[in-house]
Design an enzyme around this catalytic site. Structure first.
Site, short mmCIF file in Angstrom:
data_model
loop_
_atom_site.label_atom_id
_atom_site.label_comp_id
_atom_site.label_asym_id
_atom_site.label_seq_id
_atom_site.Cartn_x
_atom_site.Cartn_y
_atom_site.Cartn_z
N HIS A 168 2.12 -8.47 2.06
CA HIS A 168 1.08 -7.50 1.66
C HIS A 168 -0.28 -8.18 1.73
CE1 HIS A 168 -1.30 -4.67 -0.62
NE2 HIS A 168 -0.36 -3.78 -0.36
N GLU A 217 -1.21 -1.42 7.25
CA GLU A 217 -2.13 -1.12 6.15
C GLU A 217 -3.49 -1.76 6.45
OE1 GLU A 217 0.12 -0.24 2.28
OE2 GLU A 217 -0.07 -2.41 2.37
N GLU A 272 -2.68 -8.12 -0.18
CA GLU A 272 -3.12 -8.72 -1.45
C GLU A 272 -2.50 -10.11 -1.61
OE1 GLU A 272 -2.06 -5.30 -3.76
OE2 GLU A 272 -3.72 -4.22 -2.83
N LYS A 281 2.59 -2.17 -7.33
CA LYS A 281 1.74 -3.36 -7.53
C LYS A 281 1.91 -3.87 -8.98
CE LYS A 281 -1.19 -1.74 -3.82
NZ LYS A 281 -2.49 -1.74 -3.16
N SER A 337 -4.73 4.33 0.95
CA SER A 337 -5.30 5.58 0.41
C SER A 337 -4.54 6.83 0.86
CB SER A 337 -6.79 5.69 0.73
OG SER A 337 -7.50 4.63 0.12
N ASN A 354 4.52 1.53 -3.80
CA ASN A 354 4.24 0.15 -4.18
C ASN A 354 3.44 0.20 -5.48
OD1 ASN A 354 3.49 -2.47 -4.50
ND2 ASN A 354 2.25 -2.62 -2.64
N GLY A 362 -6.84 1.08 -1.48
CA GLY A 362 -7.46 1.25 -2.78
C GLY A 362 -8.93 1.66 -2.72
P1 13P Z 1 -3.44 2.53 -2.01
O1 13P Z 1 -2.52 3.65 -1.64
O2 13P Z 1 -3.78 2.45 -3.45
O3 13P Z 1 -4.64 2.48 -1.09
O4 13P Z 1 -2.61 1.17 -1.71
C1 13P Z 1 -2.00 1.01 -0.48
C2 13P Z 1 -1.15 -0.19 -0.54
O5 13P Z 1 -1.64 -1.31 -0.58
C3 13P Z 1 0.31 0.00 -0.57
O6 13P Z 1 0.98 -1.20 -0.37
#
Ligand code: 13P
Length: 264
Positions: free
Chosen positions: A107, A179, A109, A21, A225, A19, A185
């Site tokens: 997601h 997640e 976010e 982003k 992560s 992903n 992150g």
């Molecule tokens: P990270 O791997 O940067 O923690 O992000 C995970 C994520 O949100 C994947 O959709």
């Protein structure tokens, strides 16, 4: 956690998805794919590999792949409408025309910054499935919810409401990404045991609602992560069927290392 019935993993191919982003424009994506090619992972059987670029990067990725089916392509969101006056939105038909096969939905976010609810995400999941796209449906608890003892309730509601109205066959064919929000992150990964426990719980809720066949087939990725150093341990858990990777998938070599960890 209770209900930790372990369903067989025999028939589930792990799926590792990057992903990106809001990172990696078209030029950078071409460079990424050139580096990824050097990793010679096309021969790496037994793992489904996917990149999920920003919308504007998708055409460059598809063109660069030039028909190579080694990497699937997904989008990070889609509209719950077919077309019309929805400024800023992208439809399922636009994604399939570009060559997308997957779409990430719900997601955290988008839940956090765009107010997406389980009911709204549910509409998008229906829309995606009716267009032949494979939803990667993201769920997971915040730290506050986990510390407040609400983990199971949150996951149960996300599964129940997000997947409402789907047939067992549709659920069997989609992907759930667990997640935990506190692990995204932050560098804080859930321990393999905690992740396994949450995955087994999610699968048990799917079994309750959609039956054991759907539960044994639906793939549940872990996200939060994931990196080359922790991927193998996470992937070795019986109910973890791959990973949705953010930061560590921005570089071809570390994305490749995570794919290799899932292949063993
Ligand atoms: P990270 O791997 O940067 O923690 O992000 C995970 C994520 O949100 C994947 O959709």
């Amino acid at each position: 956690m209770q209900n930790n019935i372990i369903y067989t993993t025999m028939s589930r191919t792990p799926i590792i998805a990057a992903n990106w982003k809001m990172n990696i424009g078209p030029a950078e994506a071409r460079a990424f794919l050139a580096a990824f090619k050097e990793e010679k992972l096309c021969e790496c059987k037994g793992v489904e590999k996917v990149v999920v670029p920003p919308f504007v990067t998708i055409p460059a990725v598809v063109e660069t792949l030039n028909g190579c089916s080694c990497l699937g392509v997904g989008a990070q969101d889609v509209s719950d409408h077919d077309n019309g006056a929805f400024t800023g939105e992208v439809s399922t038909a636009m994604l399939t025309e570009l060559g997308c096969r997957y779409v990430v939905l719900g997601h955290s976010e988008r839940r956090q910054y765009h107010g997406e609810t389980n009911a709204y995400i549910n509409k998008k999941i229906h829309k995606a499935l009716s267009a032949g796209l494979i939803p990667i449906y993201c769920i997971g608890e915040t730290l506050e919810q986990r510390e407040g003892g609400q983990l199971e309730q949150v996951l149960r509601t996300q599964v129940t409401d997000g997947l409402a109205g789907l047939t067992p066959e549709q659920v069997a064919g989609l992907v759930i990404a667990y997640e935990p929000v506190w692990a995204i992150g932050t560098g804080k990964t859930a321990s393999a045991a905690d992740a396994q426990s949450a995955h087994a719980f999610i699968r048990s809720v799917v079994a309750e609602i959609f039956g054991e066949d759907a539960a044994s087939k639906v793939r549940i990725q872990y996200g939060g992560s994931v990196k080359p150093a922790n991927a193998a341990e996470l992937m070795s858990q019986p109910d973890i069927d791959g990973a949705l990777v953010g930061g560590a998938a921005l570089k071809a070599d570390s994305f490749a290392a995570i794919i290799r960890a899932a292949a063993v």
